[in-house]
Write a protein that holds these residues in place. Sequence first.
Motif, PDB file in Angstrom:
ATOM      1  N   LEU A   4      34.990  19.971  95.757  1.00  0.00           N
ATOM      2  CA  LEU A   4      35.423  18.742  96.439  1.00  0.00           C
ATOM      3  C   LEU A   4      34.298  17.713  96.514  1.00  0.00           C
ATOM      4  O   LEU A   4      34.542  16.513  96.494  1.00  0.00           O
ATOM      5  N   ALA A   5      33.087  18.170  96.606  1.00  0.00           N
ATOM      6  CA  ALA A   5      31.956  17.251  96.675  1.00  0.00           C
ATOM      7  C   ALA A   5      31.706  16.566  95.344  1.00  0.00           C
ATOM      8  O   ALA A   5      31.138  15.475  95.307  1.00  0.00           O
ATOM      9  N   ASN A   6      32.164  17.170  94.261  1.00  0.00           N
ATOM     10  CA  ASN A   6      31.942  16.593  92.931  1.00  0.00           C
ATOM     11  C   ASN A   6      33.026  15.599  92.521  1.00  0.00           C
ATOM     12  O   ASN A   6      32.907  14.949  91.493  1.00  0.00           O
ATOM     13  N   ILE A   7      34.085  15.491  93.286  1.00  0.00           N
ATOM     14  CA  ILE A   7      35.171  14.567  92.958  1.00  0.00           C
ATOM     15  C   ILE A   7      34.733  13.141  93.283  1.00  0.00           C
ATOM     16  O   ILE A   7      34.232  12.887  94.373  1.00  0.00           O
ATOM     17  N   PRO A   8      34.932  12.188  92.359  1.00  0.00           N
ATOM     18  CA  PRO A   8      34.519  10.795  92.636  1.00  0.00           C
ATOM     19  C   PRO A   8      35.535  10.098  93.547  1.00  0.00           C
ATOM     20  O   PRO A   8      36.402   9.357  93.102  1.00  0.00           O
ATOM     21  N   TRP A   9      35.411  10.326  94.843  1.00  0.00           N
ATOM     22  CA  TRP A   9      36.376   9.784  95.813  1.00  0.00           C
ATOM     23  C   TRP A   9      36.401   8.265  95.821  1.00  0.00           C
ATOM     24  O   TRP A   9      37.431   7.670  96.117  1.00  0.00           O
ATOM     25  N   ASN A  10      35.299   7.613  95.502  1.00  0.00           N
ATOM     26  CA  ASN A  10      35.304   6.151  95.509  1.00  0.00           C
ATOM     27  C   ASN A  10      36.187   5.577  94.407  1.00  0.00           C
ATOM     28  O   ASN A  10      36.626   4.438  94.483  1.00  0.00           O
ATOM     29  N   LEU A  11      36.508   6.370  93.378  1.00  0.00           N
ATOM     30  CA  LEU A  11      37.423   5.921  92.336  1.00  0.00           C
ATOM     31  C   LEU A  11      38.859   6.332  92.627  1.00  0.00           C
ATOM     32  O   LEU A  11      39.803   5.619  92.289  1.00  0.00           O
ATOM     33  N   ILE A  12      39.045   7.482  93.242  1.00  0.00           N
ATOM     34  CA  ILE A  12      40.385   8.024  93.479  1.00  0.00           C
ATOM     35  C   ILE A  12      41.027   7.425  94.727  1.00  0.00           C
ATOM     36  O   ILE A  12      42.237   7.203  94.751  1.00  0.00           O
ATOM     37  N   LEU A  13      40.246   7.140  95.742  1.00  0.00           N
ATOM     38  CA  LEU A  13      40.798   6.659  97.015  1.00  0.00           C
ATOM     39  C   LEU A  13      41.596   5.361  96.884  1.00  0.00           C
ATOM     40  O   LEU A  13      42.683   5.264  97.452  1.00  0.00           O
ATOM     41  N   PRO A  14      41.146   4.352  96.137  1.00  0.00           N
ATOM     42  CA  PRO A  14      41.987   3.139  95.998  1.00  0.00           C
ATOM     43  C   PRO A  14      43.322   3.421  95.321  1.00  0.00           C
ATOM     44  O   PRO A  14      44.335   2.821  95.678  1.00  0.00           O
ATOM     45  N   ILE A  15      43.357   4.338  94.376  1.00  0.00           N
ATOM     46  CA  ILE A  15      44.615   4.678  93.718  1.00  0.00           C
ATOM     47  C   ILE A  15      45.552   5.376  94.701  1.00  0.00           C
ATOM     48  O   ILE A  15      46.751   5.089  94.736  1.00  0.00           O
ATOM     49  N   LEU A  16      45.014   6.259  95.519  1.00  0.00           N
ATOM     50  CA  LEU A  16      45.838   6.940  96.520  1.00  0.00           C
ATOM     51  C   LEU A  16      46.383   5.959  97.553  1.00  0.00           C
ATOM     52  O   LEU A  16      47.552   6.047  97.948  1.00  0.00           O
ATOM     53  N   VAL A  17      45.567   5.020  97.975  1.00  0.00           N
ATOM     54  CA  VAL A  17      46.018   4.015  98.950  1.00  0.00           C
ATOM     55  C   VAL A  17      47.100   3.139  98.327  1.00  0.00           C
ATOM     56  O   VAL A  17      48.130   2.863  98.952  1.00  0.00           O
ATOM     57  N   LEU A  18      46.900   2.722  97.077  1.00  0.00           N
ATOM     58  CA  LEU A  18      47.906   1.913  96.384  1.00  0.00           C
ATOM     59  C   LEU A  18      49.215   2.682  96.245  1.00  0.00           C
ATOM     60  O   LEU A  18      50.295   2.132  96.453  1.00  0.00           O
ATOM     61  N   GLN A  19      49.130   3.960  95.931  1.00  0.00           N
ATOM     62  CA  GLN A  19      50.320   4.792  95.803  1.00  0.00           C
ATOM     63  C   GLN A  19      51.078   4.890  97.121  1.00  0.00           C
ATOM     64  O   GLN A  19      52.297   4.755  97.162  1.00  0.00           O
ATOM     65  N   LEU A  20      50.364   5.089  98.222  1.00  0.00           N
ATOM     66  CA  LEU A  20      51.020   5.197  99.526  1.00  0.00           C
ATOM     67  C   LEU A  20      51.666   3.876  99.939  1.00  0.00           C
ATOM     68  O   LEU A  20      52.762   3.861 100.488  1.00  0.00           O
ATOM     69  N   ILE A  21      50.986   2.768  99.683  1.00  0.00           N
ATOM     70  CA  ILE A  21      51.555   1.459 100.024  1.00  0.00           C
ATOM     71  C   ILE A  21      52.803   1.187  99.194  1.00  0.00           C
ATOM     72  O   ILE A  21      53.840   0.766  99.722  1.00  0.00           O
ATOM     73  N   LEU A  22      52.738   1.466  97.891  1.00  0.00           N
ATOM     74  CA  LEU A  22      53.892   1.240  97.019  1.00  0.00           C
ATOM     75  C   LEU A  22      55.058   2.137  97.419  1.00  0.00           C
ATOM     76  O   LEU A  22      56.207   1.707  97.437  1.00  0.00           O
ATOM     77  N   MET A  23      54.771   3.380  97.784  1.00  0.00           N
ATOM     78  CA  MET A  23      55.817   4.306  98.216  1.00  0.00           C
ATOM     79  C   MET A  23      56.461   3.827  99.514  1.00  0.00           C
ATOM     80  O   MET A  23      57.683   3.834  99.656  1.00  0.00           O
ATOM     81  N   ALA A  24      55.663   3.361 100.457  1.00  0.00           N
ATOM     82  CA  ALA A  24      56.202   2.877 101.727  1.00  0.00           C
ATOM     83  C   ALA A  24      57.066   1.644 101.515  1.00  0.00           C
ATOM     84  O   ALA A  24      58.157   1.539 102.080  1.00  0.00           O
ATOM     85  N   VAL A  25      56.620   0.713 100.669  1.00  0.00           N
ATOM     86  CA  VAL A  25      57.398  -0.498 100.406  1.00  0.00           C
ATOM     87  C   VAL A  25      58.717  -0.137  99.710  1.00  0.00           C
ATOM     88  O   VAL A  25      59.774  -0.685 100.050  1.00  0.00           O
ATOM     89  N   ALA A  26      58.670   0.790  98.767  1.00  0.00           N
ATOM     90  CA  ALA A  26      59.892   1.196  98.064  1.00  0.00           C
ATOM     91  C   ALA A  26      60.867   1.871  99.015  1.00  0.00           C
ATOM     92  O   ALA A  26      62.070   1.615  98.960  1.00  0.00           O
ATOM     93  N   LEU A  27      60.372   2.735  99.900  1.00  0.00           N
ATOM     94  CA  LEU A  27      61.263   3.409 100.852  1.00  0.00           C
ATOM     95  C   LEU A  27      61.884   2.416 101.827  1.00  0.00           C
ATOM     96  O   LEU A  27      63.071   2.496 102.128  1.00  0.00           O
ATOM     97  N   ILE A  28      61.100   1.472 102.313  1.00  0.00           N
ATOM     98  CA  ILE A  28      61.642   0.460 103.228  1.00  0.00           C
ATOM     99  C   ILE A  28      62.695  -0.376 102.507  1.00  0.00           C
ATOM    100  O   ILE A  28      63.758  -0.660 103.053  1.00  0.00           O
TER     101      ILE A  28
END
Length: 66
Positions: A4-28
């Motif tokens: 887990l320490a070797n995962i580049p979270w600074n690259l993955i976190l924006p994609i995860l946030v974008l995915q959650l926002i897009l999912m929430a907007v689609a569900l609404i």
Amino acid sequence: MAELANIPWNLILPILVLQLILMAVALIDVIRRQKTNGPFIMWIFIILLGSLLGSILYFIFGRRQD
């Protein structure tokens, strides 16, 4: 745990946030419309289970333009 320490979270976190926002907007959107191309409940499952791709598919094919 060392992996887990070797995962580049600074690259993955924006994609995860974008995915959650897009999912929430689609569900609404699908809950507000209730008139979609295809069954209403099917789009909810596609959005929830398809994550990023499911939300994109809903906005391309699922929204009914009345």
